[in-house]
Each structure stands twice: as structure tokens, then as C-alpha cells.
Design an enzyme around this catalytic site. Structure first.
Site, mmCIF file in Angstrom:
data_model
loop_
_atom_site.group_PDB
_atom_site.id
_atom_site.type_symbol
_atom_site.label_atom_id
_atom_site.label_comp_id
_atom_site.label_asym_id
_atom_site.label_seq_id
_atom_site.Cartn_x
_atom_site.Cartn_y
_atom_site.Cartn_z
ATOM 1 N N SER A 194 0.831 -1.192 0.000
ATOM 2 C CA SER A 194 0.000 0.000 0.000
ATOM 3 C C SER A 194 0.877 1.258 0.000
ATOM 4 O O SER A 194 1.625 1.482 -0.935
ATOM 5 C CB SER A 194 -0.974 -0.032 1.185
ATOM 6 O OG SER A 194 -1.982 0.936 1.059
ATOM 7 N N ASP A 208 -8.955 -4.594 -6.007
ATOM 8 C CA ASP A 208 -8.570 -3.721 -4.890
ATOM 9 C C ASP A 208 -9.737 -2.814 -4.494
ATOM 10 O O ASP A 208 -10.331 -2.142 -5.332
ATOM 11 C CB ASP A 208 -7.361 -2.868 -5.280
ATOM 12 C CG ASP A 208 -6.656 -2.262 -4.076
ATOM 13 O OD1 ASP A 208 -7.355 -1.723 -3.189
ATOM 14 O OD2 ASP A 208 -5.416 -2.321 -4.015
ATOM 15 N N HIS A 262 -7.603 -5.381 -1.438
ATOM 16 C CA HIS A 262 -6.381 -4.674 -1.048
ATOM 17 C C HIS A 262 -5.461 -5.568 -0.211
ATOM 18 O O HIS A 262 -4.244 -5.518 -0.339
ATOM 19 C CB HIS A 262 -6.735 -3.409 -0.265
ATOM 20 C CG HIS A 262 -5.583 -2.492 -0.054
ATOM 21 N ND1 HIS A 262 -4.889 -1.910 -1.091
ATOM 22 C CD2 HIS A 262 -4.979 -2.049 1.085
ATOM 23 C CE1 HIS A 262 -3.914 -1.147 -0.612
ATOM 24 N NE2 HIS A 262 -3.944 -1.219 0.696
#
Length: 803
Positions: free
Chosen positions: A671, A744, A778
Site C-alpha cells: 500500500s 482492490d 487490497h
């Protein structure tokens, strides 16, 4: 049906013979696979009196088949339209009971075949446990009787769990408020088959609406119809004998809160119009209080569509917010109203005002307190005692006040006034206990409240319990953990008179287990659980927290792992892996504080490099990467230079110990850590390669802020451009592995970010490999994808780092 999936890989020329390749799922080498493919210990849930515990077992990973179920993505939700529950739920697959004072684990009988359990909820008297079971066609409500260890089904598969936990206990321990699918529910529309009746149109009247890039928004009229369909429910009262009575007709129920005394229910429904740019928590809503028989008492709040909000993290909407029942009263609502119109830019003496409103709401609400910063929380105690907390992000300040709810004229007394990022000064969290209404309120014994603190210090972590005198406003430590070879977490005070405390203790090689400690008796420790270490192969690796300084004097730290048996005298020069995640601060002091504990159990997982300590690598995990902006300077004004200085300091520190070949260093992150990785490879020559997972690389695609950046692109274009690896792709010459989940669901890190960045790198001749993991959001959860990810990383590091 078993699902066969081919992993789609895009490769740059140089890694293999071809630029593109179809590759089936792979598994990592044995030393990594032995750690990754383990059996998860159960999760523990205990009753209020700490007499019984529920053991919840779940699979270590989901499967790709779990991710391949039908899914709707609407209004910020991801739900399974067949079963009517979130598609992201991780299910419990078995339940056992145990007396906390005993050892025998009792298998719960009566469970459905192949249970998929979620939404665990103890009854107020701790004699029953509600849970949901997801079948192939929907969600059922079940109840577990503690005395007999037997589970029983209460409803058919008609529970609507699309908005989360779909049921609540009434105080009588016999009645449950349940959200059920409407009996006349219409079928969902198929957006792929149904032809549109017109174009999709959005318009603006000129008001500024600086919203971040949210995923899974509504896109057209069919989405609106389907969204309304999936969240519409009927409210039923269900008795433990299985009878069900309609309480409220079908509506878009978003929240139901029963008053502490059980005589009122506050019900919030979503209203129209919907939005295509913000998620459902910013749709219009109406909140009505009903009595226990369903008769309307009062409409207590109406909130319009909230697409337009001022800029800044402390911005809030106008009107009543944070509405909830006061835990220490039978039926009193509390809520907050912004005095600055919700706009941080407005200069006012007080930002928020807190109100109290007694049922049946015949009279107006009364003001409880005005506070200079934004409301954060209230811990209710009794008629004369409560603790109110406010905060302000720009200064990182937080204050806690002692207030007298019965006398609003009495000025709040400031108890703490501190930088909320200053963990060394954290006084702890006030301990609570359940009252006669089964609600948590401040634990008060003889004019004393109690605080449980994490206990971070310069010398290490030493959790503590403090006694806070409500009259003198003085605090006194009554227990401090003294472990230097273990980590002790203080979970709750069970008996204030005897000093009985529930704790969890772990070490580098000892799995976290529960104990009762008597803080009034030295070395009095009673074990509750005895979970074994599932990672025996790394129990002898060297693990320590190292501390070092950046060139500007800022103190940094990281957890250093060395392979088992590594000779610290001969000091073989090994390759180094650094895993990190940047964090923003407003002052150097808090940025230099460490929350790492070398005695924390070594729990390898796909989100770190710890696995590779078995392959002859040195690993610096959770390396500190502070980005500091003091005074009027924002942290991101000097993001790149500070990023590189952090990395250089980490490498210098491990190199000074003599353990590494500094020409063989890799960096990785997930991330914002992936964003960090791409920038480090672009703007420094410190690394041989890097691994970036699920990141965002073009900040102009997140123009109204990202991470902790509050300025928009047009206010700070040079910052957005300088920080974007995509804008600087021509400078990138270091090999990089890019990984992203195909689905995601994180704001800003759309899969497109990695795809476009890879295309830029490929077009400019960089060495890069892109891996898109099918069906993953994610965070990655499917076993097939996770094992393949570990294989990818292992192959990449062997090629570009070790060899």
C-alpha cells in the site's frame, strides 16, 4: 465444483524469455511453505464474569473458490447477492466451549454441516450466544446454549446481513431484534443484460466537494435499484422459542440501537437521493425512536445527502452527529453539533457542543459541554462523572476532560493535554465494566477510576495500571509489568478488590496465551490457555530491536532478524531485506519514539519479509520511516529526501553491525509502503531491487488528498508531482516486482495504478515484473494467491538480490 484458474502475469523482457506468459499457481520453497501452510490457533471469546470461554476455529486462509462467488459492489459495499452477507467475511468453521477454570474442551453439538459462522454475540446474562450461519442460499440465525453446549437454529436463511451484524439482544435475554429479507423482495436487475434507458448524468452547482477516490460507488440507475433492494429489510422480534413477530415494515434500515433499559429502539434508515461519488454512510438518513412495541416516539435526526464537505481531516457535516444512547442512563441520547459549521478553516472559540436528550423527547435537548477541538469520545460513568475527549489533527493535540453530566454549568476539568503521537506520555485508557443495562461504563471503586496503558518507554515496553483519584485528580501506578524477556498485555481488571487481572503473555518463541494475574500478590499467575507455537522452525532465529539515528538526529528503530545459527563473531555478509511503511509526524520527538518490542511473538505472514530469514537473508522488519513536518511545514514538503535519509540510516545501522553486504539490499512494502518502495528505487541508488504491493504511483489520480495529505493537487502541484513515481518513471532503473489484487477495494489504490505504472516502466526500458492476483482485494486472503505471491517474491529475490 473445483475452480481451475490460470494466474495472469505480465512480464518485462529479461525476467523470462517472453514479455507475457500464462503461468499456473506455484508454491514457495519448503522452508517458506512450512511456515506459510500452518494450522491457526483458535480465537478466544470470554463471558463477562470470566467463567466460560468460546473457542472459535477458522481456516488459515480462504480459497480462490471462496473469492469466486457472486458479488455486487454498490455504495462502498461488497456483498454476495445470493447469500445476503458481505463477500469479505471470514467465517468461523467450528465452535468449542470450555470452563475457564477447567481444561476440557467441549465440542458444540447441533452445529450445521460445514458451518460458516459469523456475528458472534453473547446474551446480556452470558447464558446464550447468538451467531449467524451462511448457507448456499442465505443467512440463518442460530443460538448456542452455554449450559448444554448445544446449538439450535432459530430462523430460516432469510436474515439480511448485507450491512453487517443483523441482530441485537433485548435486555430480557429472550428476545432478539433481527433484520430479515422482505417477503415480497424483487429480483435483482442484471446490468449486463438490461439495456439503459438513457445516459448517466452528474452535475454540480458550483459548491466545492473535495472527496477522495472511493471504490465501489453506484454508477447508474440499475445500481441504485439493486442497492435499495439489497439493503431493504423488515425488522422482526424473534424469541428463543423460534416465534417471530413483525416489528417494522420494510425500509432501508442502516442501524438499530436498543436503549439501555430496553424500552426504546433508535432506528436509522437510509433515504434518497443516493450518490455516485460518496459511499452509503454519506447518503441521506432519518433516525426515529420507537417504543418497544413499535410505536413512533420521535424523529430525532434527519441528515441530508453529504457530498459537499469542507477540506481537512477535522471537517465534519453540519447538524447532529455521533448520536447514541448514554450507557449509564435508562434512555438518554447524546449527540454533537459543530459550532464552526464543520469547517476547520473557520476561527471559533469552541468547535463542538455536546448535548443530552432524555426520552420521550418531550423537552428540548440540553447542552452538556462546549469543547475547543473536535469531539472524539465520551466514557460515561455515573450521574456526576464522565470523561470527554477532543482532538485536532493539524496539531496532533488531544485533551481529556472530567465532566459532571448532572451539572453542565460546572466547567470541564482538563485531565490530559498531550500530543496524541507521543506514545511515551500516553496515560492509558480508562477501564470499564458492564452495568445493570449490560453496557460498558467507567469502572469506579472508592472515588478511583483506573487506566490501563501500553507502557512504551525509551527503555522498552512495560504495560501498567494506574489508579486515578476523582477528587484529587492525581494518578498513581498500582502495577507495572517488569518483563524484559516477554511481552505482557493487560486486557482487563476482573476484580478490583482482589487485584485479579486478565493478561496475555508471549515471547519471541512462545505463542500468546491468556492468564489471570493477581497484581496484589507477587508472581501470582494462573494459566488459562496453552496454545502451541506453530512456527517451531524459526524459534531460534535471532531477533532484536535495534535503534539508530537519521543524519539529522531523528531517532529510528526496527526489528532485526538473523538466520538461526548465524555466527555474530565471524559475521558472514548476507543480503538484507527491509520492510517498512512511512508515517507522518508534526514533531521530531514523537517521530523518534519506538513501539516495537523484540519479545513479541514472531508470527510470520505474507505481509512481511520474515519468511526469508530461513533462506539466509537478514531482515529488518517494520523499519521506522517517519516523515516530519514541524510548524507550518507539511510532512510531504520534504517527503523524498526524508524517505531516502530513513533508508540510508537503516542500511548504515545494520552494516555497522557487520552483518550485511550493503550492495545486496532490497526494500519492500504494501500500500503506502509500495508507494515508498517505488520512490526509493527511483530517487536513490541504495537498493539492488524492490517489491511493491498494492500501491498508488500517480498522485494526480488522487487529487483531493491521500494518506495524511490534506492539500489538494491544485494547492500543491509540485508536491503531488514530485511524490509520484509515475511522473518520474524515466529515472527508474532498479528491478522491481509490482503486485496488485485484481479487485482492490482501498480508496486510491485502484489496480489501474499498478497497471499504468508498469506500462510506463516497460515503455521506458526499466526492469519490472507485474503480477495481478485474481479476485483479491487490497489485502490478500486466498491460499493459492498467497503461496504464489511468496514464490514470486522468492524467485525475484534469488535472481536480483542474492545472485
Amino acid at each position: 465444483m473445483k475452480l481451475k484458474v490460470t494466474l495472469l502475469l505480465f512480464l518485462n523482457i529479461g525476467f523470462f524469455a517472453f514479455a507475457q506468459e500464462n503461468l499456473t499457481y506455484q508454491k514457495p520453497s519448503k522452508s517458506i511453505l512450512d511456515l506459510a501452510d500452518y494450522e491457526r490457533a483458535p480465537t478466544v471469546s470470554m463471558d463477562t464474569k470470566k467463567e466460560n470461554m468460546l473457542l472459535l476455529y477458522r481456516s488459515t486462509y480462504k480459497t480462490l473458490d471462496d473469492l469466486n462467488q457472486e458479488e455486487l459492489r454498490l455504495g462502498g459495499l461488497r456483498i454476495n447477492p445470493v447469500t445476503n452477507i458481505s463477500s469479505t467475511v471470514t467465517y468461523t468453521i467450528n465452535l468449542k466451549l470450555r470452563k475457564i477454570s477447567g481444561k476440557e474442551e467441549i465440542q458444540v453439538s447441533g452445529l450445521p454441516q460445514n458451518p460458516k459462522i459469523s456475528n458472534i454475540l453473547w446474551s446480556p446474562n452470558d447464558k446464550k450466544i447468538l451467531f449467524s450461519h451462511t448457507t448456499n442460499s442465505g443467512v440463518e440465525l442460530w443460538v448456542l446454549d452455554i449450559a448444554t453446549a448445544k446449538a439450535t437454529k432459530l430462523t430460516d436463511a432469510t436474515v439480511n446481513a448485507n450491512l453487517g451484524n443483523p441482530f441485537s439482544w433485548f435486555l430480557d435475554n429472550e428476545t432478539i431484534l433481527v433484520k430479515m429479507l422482505p417477503k415480497n423482495r424483487k429480483p435483482l436487475l442484471d446490468s449486463k443484460k438490461d439495456l439503459p434507458t438513457g445516459p448517466i448524468i452528474s452535475s454540480t452547482a458550483g459548491a466545492k466537494s473535495q472527496n477522495r477516490t472511493y471504490p465501489d460507488m453506484l454508477k447508474n440507475q440499475n445500481d441504485e435499484i439493486n442497492f435499495e433492494n439489497i439493503i431493504t429489510s423488515e425488522l422482526y422480534k424473534v424469541n428463543l422459542n423460534g416465534t417471530a413477530t413483525l416489528f417494522k415494515d420494510a425500509a432501508m434500515y442502516a442501524g438499530e440501537r436498543i436503549s439501555p433499559d430496553g424500552n426504546f429502539i433508535m432506528v436509522t434508515t437510509i433515504q434518497k437521493p443516493f450518490s455516485y461519488v460518496v459511499p452509503l454512510n454519506r447518503f441521506p438518513s432519518k433516525t426515529i425512536v420507537y417504543d418497544s412495541k413499535g410505536k413512533e416516539v420521535k424523529t430525532v435526526n434527519e441528515v441530508p445527502l453529504n457530498e459537499v464537505i469542507p477540506k481537512g481531516f477535522m471537517a465534519v457535516r453540519k447538524g447532529k452527529r455521533e448520536m447514541s444512547w448514554r450507557n449509564d442512563k435508562p434512555a438518554t441520547l447524546s449527540y454533537v453539533v459543530a459550532l464552526d459549521e464543520g469547517d476547520p478553516a473557520n476561527k471559533v472559540d469552541f468547535r463542538d457542543e455536546v448535548y443530552l436528550w432524555d426520552a420521550p423527547f418531550a423537552n428540548n435537548a440540553t447542552s452538556l459541554a462546549k469543547i475547543p477541538q473536535r469531539y472524539s469520545d465520551i466514557v460515561w460513568g455515573n450521574d456526576t462523572t464522565a470523561f470527554l475527549t477532543d482532538e485536532w489533527y493539524d496539531t496532533r493535540n488531544t485533551k481529556t476532560y472530567l465532566i459532571n453530566p448532572s451539572n453542565p454549568a460546572q466547567q470541564p476539568k482538563v485531565i490530559t493535554d498531550r500530543n496524541q503521537q507521543d506514545v511515551y506520555s500516553d496515560p492509558g485508557v480508562f477501564e470499564t465494566k458492564k452495568n445493570q443495562y449490560n453496557k460498558y461504563v467507567l469502572a469506579i471503586e472508592k472515588d478511583n477510576a483506573f487506566l490501563i496503558g501500553e507502557g512504551y518507554t525509551k527503555e522498552g515496553q512495560f504495560p501498567f495500571i494506574s489508579e486515578f483519584n476523582l477528587k484529587t485528580l492525581q494518578s498513581k501506578r498500582i502495577y507495572t509489568s517488569t518483563y524484559k524477556d516477554k511481552k505482557e498485555d493487560l486486557l482487563g481488571i476482573e476484580d478490583f478488590k482482589t487485584g485479579k487481572v486478565l493478561v496475555q503473555i508471549q515471547s519471541k518463541s512462545e505463542y500468546p496465551n491468556y492468564y489471570f494475574r493477581n497484581i496484589k500478590k507477587q508472581n501470582s499467575l494462573t494459566p488459562i490457555t496453552s496454545f502451541k507455537n506453530p512456527f517451531e522452525s524459526i524459534k531460534n532465529v535471532s531477533k532484536e530491536v535495534i535503534k539508530y539515528k537519521r543524519k539529522d538526529g531523528v531517532e529510528l528503530s526496527g526489528t532485526l532478524y538473523l538466520p538461526a545459527g548465524y555466527d555474530k563473531v565471524k559475521k558472514e555478509k548476507l543480503p538484507l531485506l527491509i520492510w517498512a511503511y512511512p508515517a507522518e509526524y508534526k514533531d521530531r520527538n514523537s517521530a523518534g519514539q519506538s513501539t516495537q518490542n523484540s519479545n513479541e511473538f514472531t508470527f510470520p505472514y505474507y505481509g512481511s519479509f520474515v519468511y526469508w530469514v530461513t533462506k539466509g537473508y537478514v531482515v529488518l522488519d517494520d523499519a521506522a520511516f517517519p516523515i516530519i513536518g514541524e510548524g507550518t511545514t507539511e510532512p510531504n514538503d520534504n517527503f523524498i529526501s526524508q524517505l531516502v535519509d530513513n533508508a540510508a540510516a537503516a542500511i548504515d545501522a545494520v552494516d555497522a553491525l557487520g552483518y550485511i553486504n550493503r550492495k545486496k539490499v532490497a526494500v519492500g512494502g504494501h500500500s503506502y509502503g509500495a508507494f515508498m518502495t517505488a520512490n526509493l528505487l527511483t530517487h536513490s541508488d541504495l537498493f539492488a531491487c524492490g517489491i511493491a504491493r498494492s500501491g498508488a504511483y500517480n498522485r494526480t489520480l488522487t487529487p483531493f488528498g491521500f494518506q495524511t495529505e490534506q492539500r489538494n493537487y491544485w494547492e500543491a502541484p509540485e508536491v503531488y508531482t514530485a511524490m509520484s513515481p509515475f511522473m518520474n518513471a524515466d529515472k527508474m532503473k532498479t528491478p522491481m516486482l509490482l503486485v496488485h489484487g485484481e479487485a482492490d477495494n482501498n480508496p486510491g489504490t485502484f489496480t489501474l495504478q499498478t497497471e499504468r505504472y508498469y506500462q510506463a516502466l516497460k515503455g521506458l526500458g526499466a526492469t519490472a515484473r507485474m503480477v495481478i492476483l485474481p479476485k483479491e482485494a487490497h489485502s490478500y486472503v486466498a491460499k493459492e494467491n498467497i503461496l504464489h505471491l511468496l514464490w514470486e517474491q522468492d524467485q525475484f529475490l534469488e535472481k536480483y538480490l542474492k545472485n
